[in-house]
Write a protein that holds these residues in place. Sequence first.
Motif, PDB file in Angstrom:
ATOM      1  N   PHE A 177       0.381  -1.223   0.004  1.00 29.14           N
ATOM      2  CA  PHE A 177       0.095   0.016   0.213  1.00 29.14           C
ATOM      3  C   PHE A 177       0.689   1.391   0.205  1.00 29.14           C
ATOM      4  N   GLY A 178       2.333   0.622   0.471  1.00 29.64           N
ATOM      5  CA  GLY A 178       2.849   2.435  -0.229  1.00 29.64           C
ATOM      6  C   GLY A 178       4.201   2.009   0.741  1.00 29.64           C
ATOM      7  N   ALA A 179       4.670   3.320   0.514  1.00 32.63           N
ATOM      8  CA  ALA A 179       7.004   3.277   1.064  1.00 32.63           C
ATOM      9  C   ALA A 179       6.905   4.029   2.399  1.00 32.63           C
ATOM     10  N   PHE A 180       7.480   3.257   2.857  1.00 31.31           N
ATOM     11  CA  PHE A 180       7.937   4.214   4.360  1.00 31.31           C
ATOM     12  C   PHE A 180       9.395   4.768   3.690  1.00 31.31           C
ATOM     13  N   ILE A 181       9.258   6.025   4.093  1.00 29.62           N
ATOM     14  CA  ILE A 181      10.874   7.169   3.303  1.00 29.62           C
ATOM     15  C   ILE A 181      11.181   7.710   5.159  1.00 29.62           C
ATOM     16  N   GLU A 182      11.868   7.629   4.570  1.00 27.03           N
ATOM     17  CA  GLU A 182      13.326   7.446   6.198  1.00 27.03           C
ATOM     18  C   GLU A 182      13.287   9.438   6.069  1.00 27.03           C
ATOM     19  N   LEU A 183      12.833  10.360   6.712  1.00 24.13           N
ATOM     20  CA  LEU A 183      13.249  11.451   6.414  1.00 24.13           C
ATOM     21  C   LEU A 183      14.788  11.949   8.036  1.00 24.13           C
ATOM     22  N   THR A 184      14.694  11.420   8.262  1.00 28.91           N
ATOM     23  CA  THR A 184      15.864  11.945   9.202  1.00 28.91           C
ATOM     24  C   THR A 184      15.302  10.477  10.120  1.00 28.91           C
ATOM     25  N   PRO A 185      16.711   9.982  10.996  1.00 29.49           N
ATOM     26  CA  PRO A 185      17.219   9.116  12.150  1.00 29.49           C
ATOM     27  C   PRO A 185      16.415   9.151  13.081  1.00 29.49           C
ATOM     28  N   GLY A 186      15.001   8.075  12.328  1.00 31.13           N
ATOM     29  CA  GLY A 186      14.257   7.730  13.965  1.00 31.13           C
ATOM     30  C   GLY A 186      12.791   8.195  13.104  1.00 31.13           C
ATOM     31  N   ILE A 187      12.370   8.996  12.402  1.00 37.94           N
ATOM     32  CA  ILE A 187      11.272   9.429  11.832  1.00 37.94           C
ATOM     33  C   ILE A 187      11.328   8.649  10.184  1.00 37.94           C
ATOM     34  N   ASP A 188      10.393   8.609  10.184  1.00 36.94           N
ATOM     35  CA  ASP A 188       9.647   7.609   8.664  1.00 36.94           C
ATOM     36  C   ASP A 188       8.278   8.203   8.271  1.00 36.94           C
ATOM     37  N   ALA A 189       7.693   8.228   6.997  1.00 38.96           N
ATOM     38  CA  ALA A 189       6.521   9.303   6.262  1.00 38.96           C
ATOM     39  C   ALA A 189       6.549   8.404   5.590  1.00 38.96           C
ATOM     40  N   LEU A 190       4.635   8.412   5.652  1.00 42.17           N
ATOM     41  CA  LEU A 190       3.816   7.051   4.477  1.00 42.17           C
ATOM     42  C   LEU A 190       4.015   8.272   3.259  1.00 42.17           C
ATOM     43  N   LEU A 191       4.368   7.652   1.927  1.00 44.28           N
ATOM     44  CA  LEU A 191       4.318   7.264   0.823  1.00 44.28           C
ATOM     45  C   LEU A 191       3.266   6.854   0.147  1.00 44.28           C
ATOM     46  N   HIS A 192       2.149   7.141   0.273  1.00 40.96           N
ATOM     47  CA  HIS A 192       1.101   6.118  -0.256  1.00 40.96           C
ATOM     48  C   HIS A 192       1.115   6.197  -2.128  1.00 40.96           C
ATOM     49  N   VAL A 193       1.130   4.455  -2.293  1.00 38.50           N
ATOM     50  CA  VAL A 193       0.769   4.178  -3.211  1.00 38.50           C
ATOM     51  C   VAL A 193       0.676   5.006  -4.314  1.00 38.50           C
ATOM     52  N   SER A 194      -0.868   5.924  -3.377  1.00 43.41           N
ATOM     53  CA  SER A 194      -1.481   7.004  -4.784  1.00 43.41           C
ATOM     54  C   SER A 194      -1.465   7.737  -4.259  1.00 43.41           C
ATOM     55  N   GLN A 195       0.322   7.780  -4.170  1.00 44.45           N
ATOM     56  CA  GLN A 195       0.900   9.436  -3.549  1.00 44.45           C
ATOM     57  C   GLN A 195       2.571   9.516  -4.198  1.00 44.45           C
ATOM     58  N   ILE A 196       2.237   8.023  -5.068  1.00 46.89           N
ATOM     59  CA  ILE A 196       3.931   8.432  -5.692  1.00 46.89           C
ATOM     60  C   ILE A 196       3.637   9.058  -7.294  1.00 46.89           C
ATOM     61  N   ALA A 197       2.643   8.727  -8.243  1.00 49.52           N
ATOM     62  CA  ALA A 197       2.619   9.270  -9.628  1.00 49.52           C
ATOM     63  C   ALA A 197       1.271   9.504 -10.187  1.00 49.52           C
ATOM     64  N   LYS A 198       1.328   9.952 -11.396  1.00 43.00           N
ATOM     65  CA  LYS A 198      -0.479  10.713 -11.283  1.00 43.00           C
ATOM     66  C   LYS A 198      -1.120   9.828 -12.032  1.00 43.00           C
ATOM     67  N   GLU A 199      -0.419   8.935 -12.872  1.00 48.00           N
ATOM     68  CA  GLU A 199      -1.153   7.525 -13.212  1.00 48.00           C
ATOM     69  C   GLU A 199      -0.578   6.643 -12.663  1.00 48.00           C
ATOM     70  N   HIS A 200      -1.449   5.251 -12.607  1.00 46.84           N
ATOM     71  CA  HIS A 200      -1.663   4.300 -11.655  1.00 46.84           C
ATOM     72  C   HIS A 200      -0.841   3.278 -11.661  1.00 46.84           C
ATOM     73  N   ILE A 201      -0.541   2.665  -9.963  1.00 44.69           N
ATOM     74  CA  ILE A 201       0.751   1.402  -9.970  1.00 44.69           C
ATOM     75  C   ILE A 201       0.028   1.332  -8.710  1.00 44.69           C
ATOM     76  N   GLU A 202       0.284  -0.130  -9.079  1.00 40.49           N
ATOM     77  CA  GLU A 202      -0.427  -1.685  -8.873  1.00 40.49           C
ATOM     78  C   GLU A 202       0.842  -1.093  -6.966  1.00 40.49           C
ATOM     79  N   LYS A 203       1.876  -1.018  -6.809  1.00 43.84           N
ATOM     80  CA  LYS A 203       3.098  -1.028  -6.143  1.00 43.84           C
ATOM     81  C   LYS A 203       4.379  -0.492  -5.775  1.00 43.84           C
ATOM     82  N   PRO A 204       4.308   0.062  -4.709  1.00 39.84           N
ATOM     83  CA  PRO A 204       5.649   1.117  -4.910  1.00 39.84           C
ATOM     84  C   PRO A 204       7.082   0.395  -5.228  1.00 39.84           C
ATOM     85  N   SER A 205       7.257  -1.035  -5.059  1.00 40.37           N
ATOM     86  CA  SER A 205       8.238  -1.362  -5.595  1.00 40.37           C
ATOM     87  C   SER A 205       8.320  -1.605  -6.638  1.00 40.37           C
ATOM     88  N   ASP A 206       7.093  -1.025  -7.278  1.00 40.23           N
ATOM     89  CA  ASP A 206       7.124  -1.299  -9.521  1.00 40.23           C
ATOM     90  C   ASP A 206       7.760   0.013 -10.216  1.00 40.23           C
TER      91      ASP A 206
END
Length: 370
Positions: A290-319
Amino acid sequence: MSEMSFEQMLEESLKTIRQNEIVEGTVIDVKPDEIVLNIGYKSDGIISRSEYTNEPNVDLTTLVSVGDKMEAKVKRVNDGEGQVLLSYKSLAAEKGSKRLEEAFENGEVLTAKVAQVLTGGLSVIVDEARVFIPASLVSDTYEKDLSKYEGQDIDFVITEFNPRRRRIIGDRKQLVAAKKAELQKELFEKIQVGDVIEGTVKNVTDFGAFIDLGGVDGLLHISEMSWGRIENPKKVFNVGDTVKVFIKDINDTKIALSMKFPEENPWNNAEEKFAVGTVLKGTVARMTDFGAFIELTPGIDALLHVSQIAKEHIEKPSDVLKIGQEIEAKVVDFNEADKKISLSMKALLAPEEDVAETEAVEEAPAEDAE
């Protein structure tokens, strides 16, 4: 008076000696491998290197000097060349055995150098008398490798003395345990939760590290090693390292430690650093469907939802993303109470009029972003 009668009188004036007798003499010559003694007998006494010490290849001239007085035990009255073979080592071993017997009876603590590391324990020598310390009695914890003790001075007590069976057993374990109990008592009397203390890394495991705080071990769990992510403690700590920790909890004799100092908490002032609308860079730390967790700084990860990666539809972040990849995204939600931050890469690609729409991030399955 004839010459023969003079020799007879001279011989009569000299003492007689017997095998196993203890004699005293004066050193009249020293070679690297041999000592010559005047023992008041018609022949001089000879002490070979092997009959002086158990140390191989030692230079006897560094241990004994001409003029020294010595006692030795007669091994053979005539070695075939008219000389008396003596043993300093045998006599010393007998004295050492007596010394060990007294120590056994009195419960005396002895100190001796480890002469040999054996498969099942350690061999130490007290006045040329050997003592065996089984591996199980070397320390209060199991030690697979005893080689570190070779040549070291150690303390022990004699717990079994049976020279007839050549069985003299030493015990170091009880002394280690007693010392540890003493240090533990002293430490617990002066420490409290919250104290910052220095310690030495004693052992490292997959789940954490044991820190010697001065005779007492504390556990630094992997989750308390850093505000950031620690995958393997063995890649961060080495035995012998000095570390600064603080006491997180004391439960009876167990001490829980932490290196997550409050003043270093990455969430301090996070609302300013990661305010909604801020564009920042981060590294892909892990991915789900459903998404990728992005390390912004050691100790803080943020969620990048699969729907917020690109304009086009993406099945899963690893694509489109890879672990370790650096990305740029905009903060679209900040929830300090739940320690959650949501990001959008699409927000940087969409026209201005569509930004408001992209900020309505699809709700993701619950997962702590830490």
